[in-house]
Design an enzyme around this catalytic site. Structure first.
Site, PDB file in Angstrom:
ATOM      1  N   THR A   7       0.711  -1.355   0.460  1.00 27.88           N
ATOM      2  CA  THR A   7      -0.195  -0.006  -0.286  1.00 27.88           C
ATOM      3  C   THR A   7       1.194   1.485  -0.182  1.00 27.88           C
ATOM      4  O   THR A   7       1.745   1.449   0.710  1.00 27.88           O
ATOM      5  CB  THR A   7      -1.350  -0.017   0.916  1.00 27.88           C
ATOM      6  OG1 THR A   7      -1.810  -1.534   1.650  1.00 27.88           O
ATOM      7  CG2 THR A   7      -1.621   1.205   0.804  1.00 27.88           C
ATOM      8  N   SER A   8       0.923   2.166  -1.212  1.00 26.20           N
ATOM      9  CA  SER A   8       1.057   2.852  -1.276  1.00 26.20           C
ATOM     10  C   SER A   8       0.847   3.825  -0.325  1.00 26.20           C
ATOM     11  O   SER A   8      -0.563   4.391   0.154  1.00 26.20           O
ATOM     12  CB  SER A   8       1.359   3.855  -2.887  1.00 26.20           C
ATOM     13  OG  SER A   8       2.916   2.863  -3.341  1.00 26.20           O
ATOM     14  N   ALA A   9       1.795   5.021   0.251  1.00 29.60           N
ATOM     15  CA  ALA A   9       0.942   6.594   0.654  1.00 29.60           C
ATOM     16  C   ALA A   9       0.362   7.173   0.476  1.00 29.60           C
ATOM     17  O   ALA A   9      -0.138   7.829  -0.778  1.00 29.60           O
ATOM     18  CB  ALA A   9       1.766   7.813   1.433  1.00 29.60           C
TER      19      ALA A   9
END
Length: 352
Positions: A31-33
């Site tokens: 999961t990316s920011a």
């Protein structure tokens, strides 16, 4: 964070937790920011009705945002190398009523298996070069947003926005963004502590932790200099004041080093996931992090520390340029596109 009204509308109408949280309420590692996702989607300039190719489905959150941005008349093809992620994302997307998405298990680098040319490509994994497959799958004027390596060293990448020409497949680049992503690989990788590309020396300490370094001069050397430097760091490293003060912007200096690219430039990790950047010679090494340059880790003699201090003086003399003062440049290499960063030229003064 300021983004376009279209991206903000998507953020308001897609529930992040539906995609990113696992059954135990922990966040899915892939999961990316959210702020990075929003900024990169903003760079992509998605319009309703477009066809977009996404490389790296991950949790499916960015896929859902893209689905919202293109609307019912548009379509998203999203690829991930991990079949468990594509299966999971498909379940979440269908439960959320996202029917304009096709999910495929593929790495998307060697080929981009879409049935029709796309208006844009966005990737969430770092490529060594922008692949030829991407330009073959894009329409004239298409936008590509991807993290890409900007030197020949491990862990040296920036996010770049490129555009395909209206009359050919040539790419030009106009925007840069600092963000960290894993490297794109042809196979699923079980660990990310050791980079999959460009590690030139590797050893392990007594606790089994990997210590690695990446330096182009090691590739033309038949000595054991890299191993020697790593063993010195393990057994006899020292903490010293760095080349800058705490008041300087270390991230801007880090980006300048990527553009400067001297042969002694080195990246390394010291038995931990955090990687560092600095200088190395056959007899010395000095390393800072991309976020802190007011102290450094060093070993051996002062040759590397002196180089690093000299690069810091050059940066200060140029007015401490940051990301906005650096220019991305693309070079065609065997059908692919190599990304490099052009540093600002020194001010030589006006002729009198």
């Amino acid at each position: 964070m300021t983004v376009s009204s279209a991206v903000q509308h998507a953020l308001n109408h897609v529930t992040e937790e539906h995609y990113t949280l696992q059954a135990d309420r922990s966040k899915l590692p892939q999961t990316s920011a959210p702020e990075i996702i929003a900024t990169m989607l903003d760079l992509l300039q998605v319009r309703p009705g477009q066809r977009i190719l996404e490389i790296g489905t991950g949790s499916g959150y960015s896929t859902a945002l893209l689905s919202h941005l293109v609307g019912e008349q548009g379509h998203i093809t999203s690829l991930d190398i991990d079949p468990s992620l594509t299966r999971r994302a498909e379940q979440r997307l269908r439960a959320d009523g996202r029917t304009n998405v096709t999910l495929l298990t593929d790495n998307g680098v060697a080929s981009a298996p879409v049935t029709a040319p796309v208006d844009g490509i966005i990737a969430w994994a770092t490529v060594e070069r922008i692949p030829a497959a991407w330009t073959r799958q894009t329409l004239p004027g298409a936008v590509i947003v991807t993290p890409a390596s900007v030197t020949d060293l491990a862990k040296t990448f920036l996010v770049i926005r490129a555009r395909r020409g209206e009359h050919d497949r040539a790419l030009t680049a106009d925007r840069l963004l600092r963000a960290g992503f894993v490297e794109a690989t042809p196979h699923t990788v079980e660990q990310w502590i050791i980079p999959p590309h460009r590690v030139d020396a590797l050893t392990h300490d007594d606790d089994g932790r990997p210590w690695w370094m990446s330096a182009t001069w090691l590739r033309s050397s038949d000595t054991t200099s890299g191993q020697d430097l790593l063993h010195r760091l393990i057994s006899d490293s020292r903490q010293e004041p760095g080349p800058l003060t705490a008041q300087h912007n270390a991230e801007d200096f880090y980006t300048y080093l990527l553009a400067l690219g001297p042969k002694e430039l080195t990246t390394a990790a010291l038995g931990e996931p955090l990687w560092r950047i600095g200088a190395a010679t056959p007899t010395g090494i000095a390393l800072i992090t991309q976020h802190e340059a007011h102290h450094q880790v060093a070993a051996g003699d002062n040759s590397a520390a002196d180089l690093l201090a000299g690069w810091a003086r050059q940066w200060r003399d140029l007015g401490e340029p940051g990301l906005n003062q650096l220019r991305p440049q693309l070079h065609a290499v065997k059908g692919e596109w190599e990304v490099r960063i052009v540093p600002p030229a020194p001010d030589t003064g006006s002729a009198t």
